[in-house]
Design an enzyme around this catalytic site. Structure first.
Site, short mmCIF file in Angstrom:
data_model
loop_
_atom_site.label_atom_id
_atom_site.label_comp_id
_atom_site.label_asym_id
_atom_site.label_seq_id
_atom_site.Cartn_x
_atom_site.Cartn_y
_atom_site.Cartn_z
N CYS A 251 2.09 0.37 4.91
CA CYS A 251 2.25 -0.21 3.58
C CYS A 251 1.10 0.22 2.66
O CYS A 251 0.12 0.82 3.10
CB CYS A 251 2.30 -1.74 3.66
SG CYS A 251 3.81 -2.38 4.42
N HIS B 204 1.27 -4.42 -1.37
CA HIS B 204 0.79 -5.80 -1.24
C HIS B 204 -0.72 -5.88 -1.34
O HIS B 204 -1.43 -4.86 -1.43
CB HIS B 204 1.27 -6.41 0.08
CG HIS B 204 0.80 -5.70 1.32
ND1 HIS B 204 -0.49 -5.78 1.79
CD2 HIS B 204 1.46 -4.90 2.20
CE1 HIS B 204 -0.62 -5.07 2.89
NE2 HIS B 204 0.56 -4.51 3.17
#
Length: 306
Positions: A210, A194
């Site tokens: 992440c 992301h």
């Protein structure tokens, strides 16, 4: 008329310098019997420079760790005016299938192989903190994509922030202030590739597991990577290649700290050479002194060792 890689990268650098717009670094895919691509470039820090190293990293599509490895001793807060910076845009492709997305946490780079393009797109990333690690050995796929993701911090994360005096909302709404940025590619129940609202973390261990990218980079992936694309996570701090003609190259990055002791130690994190790397180095033409120097320097740039 064909242009050399050096000429292409020089043209790319000039375009970036003039426009201040960041583009993905697209490399020609080398033949199957080769893994070396790109060329390093050098830039001079302007005399009136007041920008940190992160600004140069962003301008030339590097992560902060890549720039620090290639330029030991540089001041990350204010590079010296008039000094030379190496932009490490030459690299050895990871020892992994040339398809989909390969995320090499050790060098903090993401490789994307667009189908049928004969190119590889290389993007700098931020990864998980120690104890909140990004996966290091995992094959998955892009399961869905989201334009304008929201973020729901876990109770544990909220407690961590609260201990530091910051109260997080139960849900971060979509928008530029969202820590997940403006776009997300979900690659499992717990992980995503992301964006971010803090570009300084690209090339560092800053996330809760992440993979983070700068805004333009995640937008590129969001627009170009189909759902179902293969994603492989690897941890390859040392890469090696035998090139056509017999030249042998070694690329060494600082490995990730495996524990608090290694993280806090002033000594370099120990390196282990994989079987595939050892095979490249097991040749009578290889200069062991050059190999030792490359391992000690850990410049993150390919070094010819024979």
């Amino acid at each position: 008329m064909k242009m050399s890689i050096r000429a292409l990268l020089t043209l790319f650098t000039a375009l970036v310098a003039c426009s201040q717009v960041v583009f993905a670094v697209v490399y020609p895919l080398p033949p199957k019997d080769s893994s070396l691509t790109g060329e390093n470039i050098q830039v001079t820090v302007p005399e009136e420079n007041k920008l940190p190293l992160e600004s140069f990293a962003a301008q030339y599509q590097m992560g902060l760790s890549n720039m620090l490895e290639a330029n030991p001793g540089v001041d990350p807060f204010l590079p010296q005016a008039g000094s030379t910076l190496i932009i490490p845009q030459q690299l050895i492709l990871p020892n992994a299938p040339r398809q989909g997305i390969i995320i090499n946490s050790a060098e903090m780079r993401l490789y994307y192989y667009p189908k049928g393009s004969n190119t590889v797109v290389v993007l700098p990333i931020g990864i998980g903190q120690l104890g909140k690690d990004t996966p290091l050995n995992w094959i998955t796929s892009v399961q869905r994509k989201k334009d304008g993701p929201t973020w729901t911090p876990t109770a544990k994360i909220r407690a961590e922030y609260e201990a530091d005096g910051e109260i997080l909302p139960e849900v971060f709404p979509a928008g530029p202030d969202n820590p997940m940025g403006l776009y997300a590619l979900y690659v499992g129940r717990l992980y995503a590739i992301h964006g971010t609202n803090a570009n300084f973390g690209i090339g560092l261990r800053v996330s809760h597991g992440c993979v983070r990218l700068r805004t333009d980079d995640i937008k590129y992936l969001f627009d170009n990577v189909p759902v179902g694309t293969r994603v492989q996570f690897i941890n390859e701090p040392v890469k090696a290649s035998i090139e056509p003609g017999g030249a042998r190259y070694l690329e060494v990055h600082n490995p990730l700290s495996a524990n608090e002791e290694e993280l806090k130690s002033k000594d370099p994190v120990p390196l282990t050479l994989s079987t595939s790397v050892r095979k490249v180095l097991m040749d009578t033409t290889v200069n062991q002194h050059t190999v030792d120097a490359a391992i000690n320097a850990r410049s993150g740039m390919p070094v010819k060792v024979n």
